[in-house]
Design an enzyme around this catalytic site. Sequence first.
Site, PDB file in Angstrom:
ATOM      1  N   LYS A 198       0.860  -1.190   0.000  1.00 47.04           N
ATOM      2  CA  LYS A 198       0.000   0.000   0.000  1.00 47.04           C
ATOM      3  C   LYS A 198       0.891   1.233   0.000  1.00 47.04           C
ATOM      4  CE  LYS A 198      -3.559   2.532   2.414  1.00 47.04           C
ATOM      5  NZ  LYS A 198      -4.612   2.522   3.430  1.00 47.04           N
ATOM      6  N   ARG A 208     -10.738  10.094   1.345  1.00 48.77           N
ATOM      7  CA  ARG A 208     -10.594  10.823   2.612  1.00 48.77           C
ATOM      8  C   ARG A 208     -11.662  11.904   2.733  1.00 48.77           C
ATOM      9  NH1 ARG A 208      -3.952  11.139   2.662  1.00 48.77           N
ATOM     10  NH2 ARG A 208      -3.646   8.878   2.663  1.00 48.77           N
ATOM     11  N   LYS A 220       1.309  10.203   5.526  1.00 47.76           N
ATOM     12  CA  LYS A 220       1.377   8.803   5.948  1.00 47.76           C
ATOM     13  C   LYS A 220       2.652   8.119   5.460  1.00 47.76           C
ATOM     14  CE  LYS A 220      -3.660   8.265   6.411  1.00 47.76           C
ATOM     15  NZ  LYS A 220      -4.820   7.347   6.234  1.00 47.76           N
ATOM     16  N   GLU A 236       7.578  -6.864   1.391  1.00 47.12           N
ATOM     17  CA  GLU A 236       6.320  -6.838   2.146  1.00 47.12           C
ATOM     18  C   GLU A 236       5.512  -8.106   1.864  1.00 47.12           C
ATOM     19  OE1 GLU A 236       5.021  -4.999   4.413  1.00 47.12           O
ATOM     20  OE2 GLU A 236       5.946  -3.028   4.362  1.00 47.12           O
ATOM     21  N   LYS A 251      -2.243  -1.574  -3.799  1.00 47.53           N
ATOM     22  CA  LYS A 251      -3.067  -0.378  -3.765  1.00 47.53           C
ATOM     23  C   LYS A 251      -2.213   0.876  -3.840  1.00 47.53           C
ATOM     24  CE  LYS A 251      -6.170   1.936  -0.612  1.00 47.53           C
ATOM     25  NZ  LYS A 251      -6.641   1.990   0.733  1.00 47.53           N
ATOM     26  N   SER A 277     -10.188   5.444  -5.046  1.00 43.57           N
ATOM     27  CA  SER A 277     -11.121   6.559  -5.250  1.00 43.57           C
ATOM     28  C   SER A 277     -10.658   7.566  -6.305  1.00 43.57           C
ATOM     29  CB  SER A 277     -11.359   7.271  -3.919  1.00 43.57           C
ATOM     30  OG  SER A 277     -10.141   7.716  -3.353  1.00 43.57           O
ATOM     31  N   TYR A 316     -14.945   0.837  -7.163  1.00 46.31           N
ATOM     32  CA  TYR A 316     -16.212   1.568  -7.054  1.00 46.31           C
ATOM     33  C   TYR A 316     -17.041   1.402  -8.321  1.00 46.31           C
ATOM     34  CZ  TYR A 316     -13.603   3.416  -3.160  1.00 46.31           C
ATOM     35  OH  TYR A 316     -12.860   3.504  -2.010  1.00 46.31           O
TER      36      TYR A 316
HETATM   37  C1  PBG Z   1      -7.568   3.657   5.367  1.00 47.41           C
HETATM   38  C2  PBG Z   1      -7.833   3.440   3.926  1.00 47.41           C
HETATM   39  C3  PBG Z   1      -7.622   4.348   2.868  1.00 47.41           C
HETATM   40  C4  PBG Z   1      -8.170   3.758   1.724  1.00 47.41           C
HETATM   41  C5  PBG Z   1      -8.647   2.498   2.094  1.00 47.41           C
HETATM   42  N1  PBG Z   1      -8.420   2.310   3.464  1.00 47.41           N
HETATM   43  C6  PBG Z   1      -7.101   5.731   2.862  1.00 47.41           C
HETATM   44  C7  PBG Z   1      -5.748   6.012   3.366  1.00 47.41           C
HETATM   45  O1  PBG Z   1      -4.915   5.138   3.586  1.00 47.41           O
HETATM   46  O2  PBG Z   1      -5.510   7.189   3.603  1.00 47.41           O
HETATM   47  C8  PBG Z   1      -8.220   4.396   0.362  1.00 47.41           C
HETATM   48  C9  PBG Z   1      -9.236   3.865  -0.583  1.00 47.41           C
HETATM   49  C10 PBG Z   1      -9.504   4.716  -1.766  1.00 47.41           C
HETATM   50  O3  PBG Z   1      -8.871   5.767  -2.003  1.00 47.41           O
HETATM   51  O4  PBG Z   1     -10.410   4.347  -2.519  1.00 47.41           O
HETATM   52  N2  PBG Z   1      -6.481   3.101   5.937  1.00 47.41           N
END
Ligand code: PBG
Length: 328
Positions: A198, A208, A220, A236, A251, A277, A316
């Site tokens: 991730k 968010r 982050k 990982e 992701k 997203s 989505y």
């Molecule tokens: C939270 C999380 C996030 C997403 C899924 N779980 C956001 C982040 O890590 O800030 C993002 C999913 C998306 O953008 O569709 N840990």
Amino acid sequence: MKILSRPRRNRQTEVLRSMVRENHLSAQNLIAPLFVIDGKNQKIAIKSMPGQYRLSLDNLLIEVQELFALGIKCIALFPVIDEKLKTPDAREAYNPESINARAIRAIKQALPEMMIMGDIALDPYSSEGHDGLLDPHSGEILNDPTLEVLARQAICQAKAGADIIGPSDMMDGRVGYLRCALDEAGFERVIIMSYCAKYASAYYGPFREALDSAPKKGDKKSYQMDPANSEEALREARLDEAEGADILMVKPGLPYLDIIHRLKSTSHLPIAAYNVSGEYAMVKAAAQNGWIENDKVILETLLCFRRAGADIILTYFAKEAAQLLRKS
Ligand code: PBG
């Protein structure tokens, strides 16, 4: 002129093309992420994600039934938490009466066959907007103390009926820690789909906004991966596999197809991809402007995930894609 080998010969008709097609997309490959919010009869549009909503439980149950009828057999649930319930210790994450736990129970009661994936990370519940606990003095995200909270969160979701838990927090050692905690609590059957690679990505922006979960301070990058790296993703993956992960996820999706491909060719676990997203927002914005063809771009995008090596796609577009696949 002699051209002996003519690849175009196999492309002449749709019958031929479908005979030699290497990859296929079906609703069974898709997981639909859904946003749940407390209250009644709520369907609040998410501005940056046209067609996506924050749904109250009553509307969520209708949506889940519709998805199931279209062949989508798994959803990923994300709760919108009331600002008043967010705390530095994120204790709402393991409250059995939280909107998330109530939603899992309600879906399982209404439609036991629908699989539910719960997200494991503290950001929706944390007043700091971080996935882990924050040291108030140093501002550091604390790894090991976070694991204990994540384990409580995972057990809470498993008790509510989650079939899969998806640790998206990127703390070190979380997969093994969660596996042990789940097993000790009698949840050996609960699957861990680890957000294995991730990345610290700007593509999460619309998500968010949907959850109002952006970090209050900082970013982050001390826990999510650097977009420049791919060897690190393999590291990982090796760790998560050794710690007992059942499925590995990459992701975001589209800018990271190379990572999906590398994990698929090195790991023997099923590989999932999260078409996030921001990727959804880009397609929708261009389609709304008439710059691209919505339906064709959706199906092509999802098929390309399959070609890259994704067995499972969180997207989505799940509902729209299932409708399109049904038509064709
Ligand atoms: C939270 C999380 C996030 C997403 C899924 N779980 C956001 C982040 O890590 O800030 C993002 C999913 C998306 O953008 O569709 N840990």
